[in-house]
Design an enzyme around this catalytic site. Structure first.
Site, PDB file in Angstrom:
ATOM      1  N   LYS A  11       0.811  -1.219   0.000  1.00  8.19           N
ATOM      2  CA  LYS A  11       0.000   0.000   0.000  1.00  8.19           C
ATOM      3  C   LYS A  11       0.842   1.267   0.000  1.00  8.19           C
ATOM      4  O   LYS A  11       0.383   2.315  -0.470  1.00  8.19           O
ATOM      5  CB  LYS A  11      -0.952  -0.006   1.205  1.00  8.19           C
ATOM      6  CG  LYS A  11      -1.875  -1.223   1.259  1.00  8.19           C
ATOM      7  CD  LYS A  11      -2.689  -1.402  -0.014  1.00  8.19           C
ATOM      8  CE  LYS A  11      -3.329  -2.772  -0.096  1.00  8.19           C
ATOM      9  NZ  LYS A  11      -3.960  -3.041  -1.393  1.00  8.19           N
TER      10      LYS A  11
ATOM     11  N   GLU B 130      -1.324   7.051   8.388  1.00  8.80           N
ATOM     12  CA  GLU B 130      -2.026   8.116   7.667  1.00  8.80           C
ATOM     13  C   GLU B 130      -2.827   8.940   8.661  1.00  8.80           C
ATOM     14  O   GLU B 130      -3.197   8.457   9.730  1.00  8.80           O
ATOM     15  CB  GLU B 130      -3.034   7.509   6.660  1.00  8.80           C
ATOM     16  CG  GLU B 130      -2.425   6.893   5.431  1.00  8.80           C
ATOM     17  CD  GLU B 130      -3.477   6.252   4.522  1.00  8.80           C
ATOM     18  OE1 GLU B 130      -4.674   6.264   4.873  1.00  8.80           O
ATOM     19  OE2 GLU B 130      -3.089   5.732   3.466  1.00  8.80           O
TER      20      GLU B 130
ATOM     21  N   HIS C 286     -16.236  -3.610   8.005  1.00  7.35           N
ATOM     22  CA  HIS C 286     -15.530  -3.721   6.717  1.00  7.35           C
ATOM     23  C   HIS C 286     -16.188  -4.673   5.728  1.00  7.35           C
ATOM     24  O   HIS C 286     -15.609  -4.979   4.695  1.00  7.35           O
ATOM     25  CB  HIS C 286     -14.047  -4.084   6.917  1.00  7.35           C
ATOM     26  CG  HIS C 286     -13.327  -3.062   7.733  1.00  7.35           C
ATOM     27  ND1 HIS C 286     -13.145  -1.767   7.299  1.00  7.35           N
ATOM     28  CD2 HIS C 286     -12.781  -3.117   8.975  1.00  7.35           C
ATOM     29  CE1 HIS C 286     -12.506  -1.087   8.232  1.00  7.35           C
ATOM     30  NE2 HIS C 286     -12.278  -1.869   9.259  1.00  7.35           N
TER      31      HIS C 286
ATOM     32  N   ARG D 136      -9.141  -6.870  -8.808  1.00  9.23           N
ATOM     33  CA  ARG D 136     -10.036  -8.023  -9.057  1.00  9.23           C
ATOM     34  C   ARG D 136     -11.395  -7.513  -9.519  1.00  9.23           C
ATOM     35  O   ARG D 136     -11.661  -6.322  -9.445  1.00  9.23           O
ATOM     36  CB  ARG D 136     -10.232  -8.789  -7.748  1.00  9.23           C
ATOM     37  CG  ARG D 136     -10.846  -7.892  -6.669  1.00  9.23           C
ATOM     38  CD  ARG D 136     -11.298  -8.628  -5.439  1.00  9.23           C
ATOM     39  NE  ARG D 136     -12.050  -7.757  -4.548  1.00  9.23           N
ATOM     40  CZ  ARG D 136     -11.542  -6.954  -3.617  1.00  9.23           C
ATOM     41  NH1 ARG D 136     -10.236  -6.897  -3.443  1.00  9.23           N
ATOM     42  NH2 ARG D 136     -12.317  -6.204  -2.872  1.00  9.23           N
TER      43      ARG D 136
HETATM   44  C1  MV4 Z   1      -9.043   4.988   6.048  1.00  9.97           C
HETATM   45  C2  MV4 Z   1     -10.162   5.568   6.668  1.00  9.97           C
HETATM   46  C3  MV4 Z   1     -10.009   6.820   7.222  1.00  9.97           C
HETATM   47  N1  MV4 Z   1      -8.813   7.454   7.163  1.00  9.97           N
HETATM   48  N2  MV4 Z   1      -7.884   5.673   5.993  1.00  9.97           N
HETATM   49  C4  MV4 Z   1     -10.966   0.686   5.329  1.00  9.97           C
HETATM   50  C5  MV4 Z   1     -10.544  -0.457   4.496  1.00  9.97           C
HETATM   51  C6  MV4 Z   1      -9.400   0.003   3.681  1.00  9.97           C
HETATM   52  N3  MV4 Z   1      -9.726  -0.146   2.309  1.00  9.97           N
HETATM   53  C7  MV4 Z   1      -9.159   1.426   4.051  1.00  9.97           C
HETATM   54  N4  MV4 Z   1     -10.173   1.803   4.979  1.00  9.97           N
HETATM   55  C8  MV4 Z   1     -10.231   3.056   5.511  1.00  9.97           C
HETATM   56  N5  MV4 Z   1      -9.082   3.777   5.485  1.00  9.97           N
HETATM   57  C9  MV4 Z   1      -7.794   6.866   6.545  1.00  9.97           C
HETATM   58  N6  MV4 Z   1      -6.609   7.518   6.492  1.00  9.97           N
HETATM   59  C10 MV4 Z   1     -11.351   4.861   6.667  1.00  9.97           C
HETATM   60  C11 MV4 Z   1     -11.384   3.595   6.104  1.00  9.97           C
HETATM   61  C12 MV4 Z   1     -12.650   2.927   6.129  1.00  9.97           C
HETATM   62  C13 MV4 Z   1     -13.218   2.502   7.337  1.00  9.97           C
HETATM   63  C14 MV4 Z   1     -12.599   2.681   8.568  1.00  9.97           C
HETATM   64  C15 MV4 Z   1     -13.198   2.266   9.747  1.00  9.97           C
HETATM   65  C16 MV4 Z   1     -14.442   1.637   9.701  1.00  9.97           C
HETATM   66  C17 MV4 Z   1     -15.069   1.452   8.506  1.00  9.97           C
HETATM   67  C18 MV4 Z   1     -14.476   1.878   7.313  1.00  9.97           C
HETATM   68  C19 MV4 Z   1     -15.131   1.683   6.092  1.00  9.97           C
HETATM   69  C20 MV4 Z   1     -14.560   2.100   4.937  1.00  9.97           C
HETATM   70  C21 MV4 Z   1     -13.316   2.731   4.956  1.00  9.97           C
END
Ligand code: MV4
Length: 506
Positions: free
Chosen positions: A116, A200, A235, A291
């Protein structure tokens, strides 16, 4: 186009890929574990072969066996679906080394995106906005602490090899950083065999919006607009839609261009998804999913483009047949993920036999399913049973249509998320389109509400059908048909199943 491909997956996505194969005149070879002998993907395929026992580690994750079956049966390519081996660069490389085509991005592009921090560096160079943070993994806590101070709390500690929320820790203050660092490193080591972390700025309450891209092997890349994926729980996405209620045409255009730039910079080929966080009119790159995704149908409904067919065409070397300016978006699509989890019991996984299954139909309704009436639902795999997708002229009409379709849908024998979906369709914040990734936790009363007329009527229909099913079961079995085509009779209904190979290479 390929003559024959192997589908290294099960359930609804295996069925979905078989359907694309049929329309393209491609022979589809299915594989199945001991738990999946009697599954729709096995019946629908042209050939089907056993690959091992029920645990995925002994079947759908056995790359060596999958490649061997593909080679022995004369397949030219392997479609990985999603999950299982879909995003393992080692599998993509092994498929390539065996002289087969991996229906997805090149293994090297997949590996580069799997890190990442490398993905951040790549897309940043292409001019795409990323969430404020660091672009290299950090090994020691003191350096992480310094970086976190610079970003300002709250921060999110993430696994460099992560994705999908694993190995992630929100840190609200400096005192919590050490414990989060240890916890995330441990989880990342366990999940990915890679304990490297980065950090981040934690963006609070954003929306989760992703852009579908298509990239051929000749360097043409287009985007097919966005999917709004904020309705999720732990998630796991539960409801997706396209277009997003939050985007304007200008924002869609800007986000689409960013996604195309990201995919181009990564040397990406085939269908892919670029994930963004969106808040206050600004979007930030998160990661690329290399994917086909569960929620791809909402994009298919609004663009009219068959994404799995596109995957096959691209993998077989065809150039993109549509230009960006020819992509048109029409109406609104919603998808509900129907999974075998009990919303009345904290979404606890439910198992058993699907005693009654009545599938909705009518205008604008699509049912992508891996199960039928009589299917056994176990605990070996993902609980997703089916996806109910609707398409209508606009968002309000799509919501009404989804309510109507959910009302028609009857599943008895296994608890499902249907009551949750009915509740969301009726909830004011969802209906107004005003929601973010905290939607589910912000509405703990969703299922405590009166289920409403729709759910009551659905329950009445379900009761009647359950009686009908009991009557059917009381009927004698029809005699087996000796026809050499392999036609086989079940109580009350006929089913055909393909010849099942006796491949016993193992
Ligand atoms: C984040 C974020 C907020 N701030 N990064 C979740 C899965 C992955 N694809 C990245 N994700 C996130 N990254 C930063 N810097 C919020 C998410 C996020 C999330 C976080 C907590 C609970 C549910 C979530 C659902 C979608 C994305």
């Amino acid at each position: 186009m390929f003559k024959k491909i192997l589908i290294a997956n099960r359930g609804e996505i295996a069925v979905r890929v078989i359907r694309a194969c049929r329309e393209l005149g491609v022979q589809a070879v299915a594989v199945y574990s001991e738990a999946d002998r009697d599954s729709p993907h096995v019946w629908l395929a042209d050939e089907a072969y056993p690959i091992g026992s029920a645990p995925a580690t002994e079947s759908y994750l056995r790359g060596d066996r999958l490649i061997e079956v593909a080679l022995r049966t004369g397949c030219e390519a392997i479609h990985p679906g999603y999950g299982f081996l879909a995003e393992r660069p080692a599998f993509a490389h092994a498929v390539e080394s065996a002289g087969l085509v991996f229906i997805g991005p090149p293994g090297d592009a997949m590996a580069a995106l799997g890190d990442k921090t490398e993905a951040r560096r790549t897309v940043k160079k292409a001019g795409v906005a990323v969430v404020p943070g660091i672009d290299w993994p950090v090994a020691d806590l003191d350096l992480l602490k310094k970086k976190a101070e610079e970003l300002g709390y709250p921060v999110l500690v993430k696994a460099a090899a992560g994705g999908g929320g694993k190995g992630m820790r929100i840190v609200w203050a400096a005192e919590e950083l050490a414990a989060a660092f240890r916890g995330a490193a441990h989880e990342a080591e366990f999940a990915f065999g890679d304990r490297r972390l980065y950090v981040e700025k934690y963006l609070e309450s954003p929306r989760h919006i992703e852009i579908q891209v298509l990239a051929d092997n000749l360097g043409n890349v287009i985007h097919l607009g966005e999917r709004e994926c904020s309705i999720q729980r732990r998630h796991q996405k539960m409801i997706e839609e396209s277009p997003s209620p939050a985007l304007t045409p200008d924002l869609r255009d800007a986000m689409g261009r960013a996604a195309v730039a990201a995919a181009s910079a990564a040397g990406y080929h085939n269908a892919g998804t670029v994930e963004f966080l969106f808040r206050d009119g600004r979007f930030y790159f998160l990661e690329v999913n290399a994917r086909i995704q569960v929620e791809h149908p909402v994009t298919e409904m609004v663009t009219g483009i068959d994404l799995v067919q596109a995957q096959l065409r691209i993998a077989s070397g065809e150039p993109l047949w549509i230009r960006q300016e020819d992509v048109r978006w029409q109406g609104h699509a919603l998808e509900c993920r129907i999974s075998g989890e009990d919303p009345w019991n904290n979404f606890f996984p439910s198992t058993g036999r699907i005693e009654v299954l009545r599938v909705p139909g009518g205008p604008g309704v699509r049912w992508d399913s891996g199960v039928v009436q009589g299917s056994e639902v176990g605990l070996h795999y993902d609980p997703l049973l089916a996806k109910l997708i609707v398409h209508a002229l606009d968002r309000p009409a799509a919501i009404v249509r989804m309510q109507r379709a959910l009302e028609e849908l009857v599943i008895q024998g296994v608890a499902t998320t249907v009551p949750f979906h009915l509740a969301v369709m009726d909830e004011p914040d969802f209906r107004s389109g005003n929601y973010d990734i905290r939607y589910v936790e912000a509405h703990p009363d969703l299922l405590r509400r009166d289920p409403g007329d729709l759910a009551r009527r659905a329950a009445a229909v379900a009761a009647a059908l359950l009686e009908e099913a009991a009557r059917l079961r009381a009927l004698p079995l029809a005699p087996p048909d000796s026809d050499a085509t392999g036609r086989e009779w079940r109580r009350g209904a006929s089913l055909t199943r393909p010849w099942r190979g006796s491949w016993t290479g193992r």
